[in-house]
Design an enzyme around this catalytic site. Structure first.
Site, mmCIF file in Angstrom:
data_model
loop_
_atom_site.group_PDB
_atom_site.id
_atom_site.type_symbol
_atom_site.label_atom_id
_atom_site.label_comp_id
_atom_site.label_asym_id
_atom_site.label_seq_id
_atom_site.Cartn_x
_atom_site.Cartn_y
_atom_site.Cartn_z
ATOM 1 C CB CYS A 1 4.758 1.591 -12.074
ATOM 2 S SG CYS A 1 5.952 1.313 -10.766
ATOM 3 C CG ASP B 1 6.055 -11.097 3.381
ATOM 4 O OD1 ASP B 1 5.314 -10.831 2.421
ATOM 5 O OD2 ASP B 1 6.878 -12.037 3.363
ATOM 6 C CB ALA C 1 -0.921 0.011 1.207
ATOM 7 C CB ALA C 2 3.898 2.322 1.726
ATOM 8 N N PRO C 3 3.107 4.487 -0.663
ATOM 9 C CG PRO C 3 3.501 6.573 -1.686
ATOM 10 C CD PRO C 3 3.632 5.084 -1.907
ATOM 11 N N GLY C 4 0.396 4.897 -0.228
ATOM 12 C CA GLY C 4 -1.041 4.988 0.013
ATOM 13 C C GLY C 4 -1.844 5.684 -1.070
ATOM 14 N N GLY C 5 -1.219 5.964 -2.195
ATOM 15 C CA GLY C 5 -1.938 6.641 -3.279
ATOM 16 C C GLY C 5 -3.188 5.867 -3.688
#
Ligand SMILES: C[S@@+](CC[C@H](N)C(=O)[O-])C[C@H]1O[C@@H](n2cnc3c(N)ncnc32)[C@H](O)[C@@H]1O
Length: 433
Positions: free
Chosen positions: A373, A301, A252-256
């Site tokens: 990405c 994890d 999830a990080a940074p949560g965008g």
């Protein structure tokens, strides 16, 4: 002498050396920026990003100009000359200023014995102009292996991808749909004198004509908008969200994407956001706080489900796996220096492992969206094909999308110099028993 007195070019050379030694710009640039007054920071940032972007071209030129490589303890001066060459080739700055200040930086780096060499190399570079690039690595300014891999993977598109990676990415916003419609926010931007247009494919996206500091965006601090590329925003169009669902954002990080998910459907039962990085997870909370959203955060994890999962299966899983980031090189040009060809096979193993583990905790009838990405098929549709071979009950859903290319097992977006990053999505559904 305190660090603060170091000239900007000397600081930039130190940043480049750190990148060469394996640190990312997002790790080593912030402390370097803090050593300068606020008005000088954008220039340092531009120097470091630009030198990374054109590293493989500049490196070819510099090595051609040096009779022999500098000794290891003097390597920082090699980077100092790369920074100066970047400015000579790609900036409007006056040549005499580049030369004088680079020689001064060489002294500040405590390398007075190399000022003659620096001066000589840069004078010759100015006099003789840029050499013809020796090969495609220098021409497109990418490592040889990336050029070859892209040429092999995308025989029709590889040059366009390489050129897009060298272009300046636009600044794109995601309007918080819980606060404003896209049209309302476009109106606010217009009032603020900020030129902008709606994104083509993402329903809440706005692309700015020119980047602006976020504090100039209307109601930014109050959570009206976030900065997020259009391709990344598309995750919510694929998740098929509905009130009452329990959603997992596994990386999830940074949560965008966590925040995009929460904004696009106001009445989800719960969103669980996992990240294994203790350093990155707090960024998710910061974003949630600014946007006034709620999620359950866990540092773990994701694949080790025995350590964090409560046993209740998820209706929706977003799996935005760690990857080469080869689709976002224009935003992170340090990837050209940091990534190795040998990284890709281990990454693919991690990606497939995460997919297997997440599949096990998806509800029958539920949907999983796999995202990267990356523009390397090895991390993208080939992972999905490998997964579907072993998980024969998985249903591959062909999203109805106007964007990207159908790869037979997911859709691929290539980086577009005028809009979105390079990205890959695949949608899988688990049959009801
Ligand atoms: C592509 S980034 C996620 C970007 C994020 N989804 C967003 O949109 O803001 C991948 C993340 O996966 C995390 N990660 C890598 N391996 C993981 C694992 N096994 N379990 C959980 N998180 C992991 C990394 O720390 C990194 O933050």
């Amino acid at each position: 002498m305190g660090d603060r007195q170091q000239p900007m070019r000397a600081i930039a050379a130190g940043v480049m050396l750190a990148v060469e030694n394996g640190q990312s710009l997002s790790q080593c640039l912030p402390p370097a920026l803090n050593r300068l007054p606020a008005n000088e920071r954008p220039e340092l940032q531009a120097l470091c990003y630009g030198t990374c972007r054109w590293f493989h071209r500049l490196e070819g030129e510099l090595n051609g100009r040096l009779k022999k490589p500098l000794r290891k303890p003097d390597r920082v001066v090699h980077h100092l000359m790369l920074v100066a060459l970047f400015q000579l080739r790609f900036s409007q700055q006056a040549t005499y200023a580049i030369l004088n200040e680079t020689v001064e930086a060489c002294r500040a780096l405590d390398k007075p014995h190399l000022t003659g060499l620096v001066n000589g190399v840069l004078r010759a570079a100015e006099r003789e102009g840029a050499p013809e690039p020796a090969d495609d690595s220098a021409r497109f300014s990418h490592p040889v292996w990336m050029v070859e891999k892209l040429r092999h993977n995308w025989p029709e598109d590889w040059q366009q991808i390489l050129n897009a990676n060298n272009a300046q990415a636009p600044m794109t916003l995601r309007v918080n749909a819980l606060r404003f419609s896209r049209d309302e926010y476009l109106g606010l931007l217009k009032e603020a004198g900020i030129e902008a247009s709606p994104t083509r494919f993402a329903p809440h996206g706005i692309q700015l004509a020119h980047p602006v500091p976020v504090d100039q965006l209307p109601w930014f601090a109050d959570g009206a908008v976030s900065v997020q590329d259009e391709a990344a925003q598309l995750c919510t169009t694929l998740l098929d969200l509905a009130p009452g669902q329990r959603v997992l954002d596994a990386c999830a990080a940074p949560g965008g994407k966590t925040c995009a998910t929460l904004e696009s459907c106001g009445e989800l039962a719960e969103v669980v956001a996992i990240d294994e990085s203790a350093e990155r997870l707090p960024r998710v909370q910061e974003n949630l706080d600014r946007l006034d959203l709620d999620a359950t955060l866990k540092q773990a994890d994701a694949a080790a489900t025995d350590q964090w999962w409560d046993g209740e299966a998820f209706d929706r899983i977003l799996l935005d796996v760690p990857c080469s980031a080869s689709g976002v090189i224009r935003r992170h040009p340090d990837i050209k220096l940091l990534r190795r060809e040998s990284d890709i096979t281990p990454l693919a193993a991690i990606q497939l492992g995460l997919l297997d583990a997440m599949w096990a905790i998806l509800k029958p009838g539920g949907r999983l969206v796999y995202a990267t990405c990356s523009v390397f098929p090895q991390e993208n549709h080939r992972i999905i094909q490998r997964f579907c071979k072993q998980q024969t009950d998985a249903i591959l859903v062909e999203p109805e999308a106007q964007w990207g290319r159908d790869m037979g097992a997911g859709r691929q977006l290539l980086p577009d110099p005028d809009s979105h990053d390079g990205f890959f999505y695949a949608v899988l559904e688990k049959p009801e028993p």
